[in-house]
Design a protein around this motif. Sequence first.
Motif, short mmCIF file in Angstrom:
data_model
loop_
_atom_site.label_atom_id
_atom_site.label_comp_id
_atom_site.label_asym_id
_atom_site.label_seq_id
_atom_site.Cartn_x
_atom_site.Cartn_y
_atom_site.Cartn_z
N SER A 244 0.97 -1.29 -0.02
CA SER A 244 0.01 0.09 0.06
C SER A 244 0.79 1.26 -0.04
O SER A 244 1.88 1.24 0.61
N VAL A 245 0.40 2.07 -0.46
CA VAL A 245 0.91 3.56 -0.43
C VAL A 245 1.16 4.07 1.05
O VAL A 245 0.31 3.84 1.80
N LYS A 246 2.28 4.68 1.25
CA LYS A 246 2.89 5.15 2.65
C LYS A 246 3.35 3.84 3.53
O LYS A 246 3.88 4.16 4.40
N GLN A 247 3.17 2.64 3.08
CA GLN A 247 3.76 1.75 3.84
C GLN A 247 5.19 1.50 3.64
O GLN A 247 5.88 1.95 2.88
N LYS A 248 6.01 1.03 5.09
CA LYS A 248 7.26 0.94 4.98
C LYS A 248 7.67 -0.54 4.81
O LYS A 248 6.95 -1.31 5.14
N SER A 265 4.03 5.75 -4.43
CA SER A 265 2.90 5.59 -5.35
C SER A 265 2.96 4.21 -5.91
O SER A 265 3.97 3.53 -5.89
N LEU A 266 1.74 3.75 -6.48
CA LEU A 266 1.69 2.34 -7.15
C LEU A 266 1.08 2.76 -8.43
O LEU A 266 -0.18 3.30 -8.32
N ASN A 267 1.51 2.11 -9.42
CA ASN A 267 1.00 2.31 -10.83
C ASN A 267 1.19 1.16 -11.69
O ASN A 267 2.08 0.44 -11.61
N SER A 268 0.10 1.02 -12.66
CA SER A 268 0.29 0.04 -13.52
C SER A 268 -0.28 0.32 -15.10
O SER A 268 -1.57 0.88 -14.86
N ASN A 269 0.63 0.50 -16.06
CA ASN A 269 0.06 0.96 -17.28
C ASN A 269 -0.68 2.38 -17.13
O ASN A 269 -1.78 2.64 -17.64
N GLY A 270 -0.24 3.55 -16.23
CA GLY A 270 -0.72 4.63 -16.41
C GLY A 270 -1.81 4.78 -15.25
O GLY A 270 -2.57 5.64 -14.97
N VAL A 271 -2.24 3.68 -14.67
CA VAL A 271 -3.31 3.61 -13.64
C VAL A 271 -2.76 3.60 -12.27
O VAL A 271 -1.99 2.72 -12.10
N SER A 272 -3.45 4.42 -11.37
CA SER A 272 -2.88 4.60 -9.92
C SER A 272 -3.59 3.65 -8.95
O SER A 272 -4.68 3.51 -9.04
N PHE A 273 -2.84 2.94 -8.13
CA PHE A 273 -3.75 2.20 -7.09
C PHE A 273 -3.28 2.68 -5.61
O PHE A 273 -1.97 3.08 -5.54
N LYS A 274 -3.99 2.52 -4.55
CA LYS A 274 -3.60 2.92 -3.05
C LYS A 274 -3.13 1.42 -2.66
O LYS A 274 -2.30 1.56 -1.71
N THR A 275 -3.67 0.37 -3.07
CA THR A 275 -3.10 -1.01 -2.61
C THR A 275 -2.97 -1.94 -3.77
O THR A 275 -3.83 -1.95 -4.76
N VAL A 276 -2.14 -2.74 -3.96
CA VAL A 276 -1.93 -3.82 -4.76
C VAL A 276 -1.63 -5.38 -4.12
O VAL A 276 -1.10 -5.36 -2.99
N HIS A 277 -2.19 -6.11 -4.85
CA HIS A 277 -1.60 -7.52 -4.22
C HIS A 277 -1.24 -8.26 -5.46
O HIS A 277 -0.94 -7.95 -6.45
N ALA A 278 -1.26 -9.58 -5.11
CA ALA A 278 -0.37 -10.47 -6.28
C ALA A 278 -1.05 -10.45 -7.38
O ALA A 278 -2.48 -10.33 -7.53
N GLY A 279 -0.72 -10.40 -8.65
CA GLY A 279 -1.09 -10.13 -9.73
C GLY A 279 -0.10 -9.82 -10.75
O GLY A 279 0.92 -10.11 -10.82
#
Length: 396
Positions: A244-248, A265-279
């Motif tokens: 997640s964003v802000k995570q240490k 920040s978290l980003n995939s192909n121009g799309v931003s995310f707050k949290t990501v998981h396996a994928g």
Amino acid sequence: MEQVQSVLNIGVVGHVDHGKTTLTSKITGQSTDRHSDEIKQGISIKLGYADACFYKCKTCQGLQSYGVTNKCHLCGGERELVRKVSFVDAPGHETLMAVMLSGATLLDGAILVVAANEECPQPRTIEHFSALKMHGLKNLVVAQNKLDLVTKEEALENYKKIRKFLDDEGYSHVPIIPTSAHFDANIDALVYALLANIPVPEIDTTSPLKMRIVRSFDINKPGTPLDKIKGGVLGGAVICGNLSVKQKVWLYPGITKPIELTIESLNSNGVSFKTVHAGGLIAIGTSMDPFFVSGDKMIGQLICDEKSKPLMSQNLELNYSKIDRLLDSNKDQIKLGENIVLIIGTAAHLGTIKKIKDNQVSVSLKNTAVYYKDETIAISRLVNGRWRLSGYAQAR
Ligand code: GDP
Ligand code: MG
Ligand code: ZN
């Protein structure tokens, strides 16, 4: 492109010139070879990446109701999104085998591209397949490509050889889809086969975080004012846990020692995310000095949390198994003092064999490796001046 995280990674592997890059571009609508331009610009991305959306028509039935666009070719109506996936196009060039192997640890499934107009199997067909099999990857689809270049009889003859190869390897469950990437032929059937044969893995969000880095870069243009400079970007795939964003988090092995850093920040192909998981593959903006990540310097590093810290060592004790099918790299036994390449996660390590007792091998590495006890390590040997997959190992 749909604004969701892709749910899995599909590798595109096989012998050089069999059509991997062409097929990937027909499925994703993007050229994975664009990265060769980035190499010229100093951002050397060694694997090609692109996302694709798989759609199915709401009203029509049959193979042609599937596709990579949201418009149905049968009724002209709208198709709905079934799944968004990331494609990893492996370089077929044999010297880049190590890179292909490092990609294999991230994959949920793969397309093995086999050209219909050549004898099957070719050396890299066997080697890439073995790399997938070694990692326990079962979810495979064969694209029997370049169908436009052969007669029906030749196509059937070639089909039988592919089928025999799969049967001999215990992969009888794998479908063979005839394609002509060049003429966009049968991409719909391939999409159907990928949907049917590469299920979405159960997302593990409860385990501690593990993420493998496959590229890293500095996104700041020359001349950017100091207060606008962004931290280094790390690209890779979450294997388990959440990010997640802000995570240490921790970066291993780091630079001279593991580094604690903050996710900006978290980003995939121009799309931003707050949290990501396996994928699918994700790019993370970090608090790191971009100098240290530019030019893929962080390839092979691991991101983990407090609970998933890996082991670190420059000397490994391995249980080694060779893969007999790979004749060219296995004609003789590994030798004392021989140099080998170990692929651990997405990292390639040069090592020297210090001790051999039956299948127990001690290796001293040039650099510090980070690893987990149970993970599969790919071993390559130098054969006629080229690194060739020869077997696999686990650290004891
Ligand atoms: P890769 O090395 O496996 O990535 O192969 P490429 O995708 O670069 O393709 C190698 C060559 O084969 C290129 O010139 C392509 O245009 C061509 N090619 C790819 N797919 C087909 C096909 O289905 N039919 C024909 N005739 N040529 C193809
Ligand atoms: Mg290619
Ligand atoms: Zn339709």
